[in-house]
Design an enzyme around this catalytic site. Structure first.
Site, mmCIF file in Angstrom:
data_model
loop_
_atom_site.group_PDB
_atom_site.id
_atom_site.type_symbol
_atom_site.label_atom_id
_atom_site.label_comp_id
_atom_site.label_asym_id
_atom_site.label_seq_id
_atom_site.Cartn_x
_atom_site.Cartn_y
_atom_site.Cartn_z
ATOM 1 N N LYS A 1 0.555 -1.413 -0.125
ATOM 2 C CA LYS A 1 -0.405 0.293 0.063
ATOM 3 C C LYS A 1 1.027 0.941 0.151
ATOM 4 O O LYS A 1 -0.071 2.118 -0.794
ATOM 5 C CB LYS A 1 -0.527 -0.036 1.021
ATOM 6 C CG LYS A 1 -2.000 -0.550 0.866
ATOM 7 C CD LYS A 1 -3.083 -0.503 2.191
ATOM 8 C CE LYS A 1 -4.085 -1.792 2.189
ATOM 9 N NZ LYS A 1 -5.445 -1.253 3.248
ATOM 10 N N LYS B 1 -5.197 -10.484 -6.485
ATOM 11 C CA LYS B 1 -6.155 -11.605 -6.077
ATOM 12 C C LYS B 1 -7.149 -9.840 -6.533
ATOM 13 O O LYS B 1 -6.572 -9.102 -7.179
ATOM 14 C CB LYS B 1 -5.880 -11.124 -4.362
ATOM 15 C CG LYS B 1 -5.747 -9.615 -4.075
ATOM 16 C CD LYS B 1 -5.591 -9.632 -2.049
ATOM 17 C CE LYS B 1 -5.558 -8.152 -2.070
ATOM 18 N NZ LYS B 1 -5.384 -8.283 -0.169
ATOM 19 N N LYS C 1 -10.355 -4.232 -4.620
ATOM 20 C CA LYS C 1 -11.408 -3.050 -5.318
ATOM 21 C C LYS C 1 -9.982 -1.744 -5.366
ATOM 22 O O LYS C 1 -11.016 -0.530 -6.454
ATOM 23 C CB LYS C 1 -12.296 -2.521 -3.890
ATOM 24 C CG LYS C 1 -11.494 -2.203 -2.865
ATOM 25 C CD LYS C 1 -12.213 -1.780 -1.285
ATOM 26 C CE LYS C 1 -11.916 -2.370 -0.314
ATOM 27 N NZ LYS C 1 -13.064 -2.815 0.461
HETATM 28 P P1 AMP Z 1 -11.588 -5.445 3.492
HETATM 29 O O1 AMP Z 1 -12.528 -4.754 2.744
HETATM 30 O O2 AMP Z 1 -10.546 -5.351 2.743
HETATM 31 O O3 AMP Z 1 -11.602 -4.679 4.877
HETATM 32 O O4 AMP Z 1 -11.670 -7.108 3.528
HETATM 33 C C1 AMP Z 1 -12.240 -7.123 4.172
HETATM 34 C C2 AMP Z 1 -12.392 -9.220 4.203
HETATM 35 O O5 AMP Z 1 -11.816 -9.557 2.412
HETATM 36 C C3 AMP Z 1 -11.087 -9.497 4.594
HETATM 37 O O6 AMP Z 1 -11.110 -10.530 5.640
HETATM 38 C C4 AMP Z 1 -10.526 -9.583 3.468
HETATM 39 O O7 AMP Z 1 -9.833 -10.545 3.616
HETATM 40 C C5 AMP Z 1 -10.773 -10.637 2.497
HETATM 41 N N1 AMP Z 1 -10.803 -10.433 1.186
HETATM 42 C C6 AMP Z 1 -10.672 -8.969 0.255
HETATM 43 N N2 AMP Z 1 -10.054 -9.274 -0.899
HETATM 44 C C7 AMP Z 1 -9.918 -10.537 -1.086
HETATM 45 C C8 AMP Z 1 -10.104 -11.595 -1.711
HETATM 46 N N3 AMP Z 1 -10.067 -11.680 -3.441
HETATM 47 N N4 AMP Z 1 -10.207 -12.937 -1.919
HETATM 48 C C9 AMP Z 1 -10.762 -13.213 -0.796
HETATM 49 N N5 AMP Z 1 -10.878 -12.557 0.097
HETATM 50 C C10 AMP Z 1 -10.511 -11.696 0.136
#
Ligand code: AMP
Ligand code: TRP
Length: 331
Positions: free
Chosen positions: A112, A194, A197
């Site tokens: 990041k 991965k 967003k």
């Molecule tokens: P965030 O929106 O970054 O706060 O992520 C929320 C949750 O989604 C966290 O537990 C992440 O580990 C999971 N997550 C984010 N991107 C992925 C992905 N591409 N595949 C699986 N889990 C994800």
């Protein structure tokens, strides 16, 4: 003590299929086995600059999404991080336990901060300590997250163990719960990355609030592998990623899915996957729309009270163990 789970997501950007399949979906199942806390981590969000109006909107939207995926506020606690000041307070304490060298090793910080260039905030560096505070305040046993959070969980465990060693048993040392399937859903436009967003190509990421046309278009454009077979196969990551999404949304076993697609082409796989996703998200989006402001306020208000109570007890114990006393203590 009740066995607890704690997890959270940031109210930034849009929630995508990776977030759902890797994390939220498991929260819904686990809530029946554990006392559960699901947080909207708005203090984490501001480690990267946010538009204030949008952040406020996204905070409410994410709470609706938690409810619409099936988190039941009668049995789980849903709350906003900034409503519980103990999260920021414990972060200060744990900042005095964490080492700069261990934070420097966090790969998510390195990724990041590379994107932020000159403007990396101290908050971004400290992000994992705030996350550790979230988890440790609730004496959490299990933290259901996607694969990308594994290193942060290891740090959380290290901080808990160090604190317990230096000040006496205080925190339960939590475990990560990373699902066997779906922990890392990949981008549709680049199966080496991965789904995220912040993907440069918006076609790589299916949002939970996308309309049917956008969903179909994204799957239609999805990158595939060479060859024609439709099988789960680690050496063919693009097709395996599409099949994994299909499997998680339909709940069908691997062999049934492979039999279903036997002799069919990639176009059919994309079409079927789009159909399944459109239908799933249509029902989900209807539920999101059905959640009124009053219901949301009630849920978040109750969540705040429950969370404050537990977090307040833990923080008071932490202060006492460290000899942090204030004006009202007699000699
Ligand atoms: P965030 O929106 O970054 O706060 O992520 C929320 C949750 O989604 C966290 O537990 C992440 O580990 C999971 N997550 C984010 N991107 C992925 C992905 N591409 N595949 C699986 N889990 C994800
Ligand atoms: N860092 C997590 C993410 O980006 C979000 C998060 C913050 C979290 N605090 C947490 C997840 C505590 C689990 C537990 O996905």
């Amino acid at each position: 003590m009740a066995k607890r789970i704690f997890s959270g997501a940031q109210p930034t950007g849009n929630v995508h299929l990776g977030n759902y399949l890797g994390a939220l979906r498991n929260w819904v199942t686990l809530q029946h086995e554990y006392e559960s806390f699901f947080c909207i981590v708005n203090l984490h969000a501001i480690t990267i600059p946010q538009d204030p109006k949008l952040l406020a909107e996204k905070t409410r939207e994410l709470a609706r999404i938690y409810l619409a995926v099936g988190i039941d506020p009668e049995i789980s606690t849903i709350f906003v991080q900034s409503d519980v000041p103990q999260h920021a307070e414990l972060t200060w304490i744990l900042n005095c336990v964490a080492r700069i060298s261990e934070l420097e090793r966090m790969t998510q910080f390195k990724d990041k901060s590379r994107k932020q260039g000159e403007n990396v905030t101290a908050g971004l560096f400290d992000y994992p300590v705030l996350m550790a505070s979230d988890i440790l305040l609730y004496q959490t046993e299990l933290v259901p997250v996607g694969e990308d959070q594994k290193q942060h969980l290891e740090l959380t465990r290290d901080l808990a163990i160090r604190f317990n060693r230096d000040y006496g048993e205080m925190f339960r040392v939590p475990e990560a719960y990373i699902p066997k399937v779906g922990a890392r859903i990949m981008s549709l436009s680049d199966p080496k990355k991965k789904m995220s967003k912040s993907d440069d190509d918006p076609n790589g990421c299916v949002m939970l609030l996308d309309d049917p046309d956008a969903i179909s278009r994204k799957f239609k454009r999805a990158v595939t592998d060479s060859g024609t077979d439709i099988r789960f196969d680690d050496s063919r990551p693009a097709i395996t990623n599409l099949l994994t999404i299909y499997q998680l949304l339909t709940g069908q076993p691997t062999d049934e899915i492979e039999a279903h697609f036997n002799g069919k082409g990639y176009a059919q796989l994309k079409q079927d996957l789009a159909d399944v996703t459109v239908e799933f998200l249509r029902l989900f989006q209807e539920r999101v729309k059905g959640i009124g402001a009053e219901q949301l306020n009630r849920t978040l208000g109750q969540g705040r009270e429950k969370a404050r109570q537990i977090a307040g007890t833990t923080l008071a114990n932490v202060y006492a163990a460290m000899g942090i006393v204030g004006a009202c203590v007699s000699d």
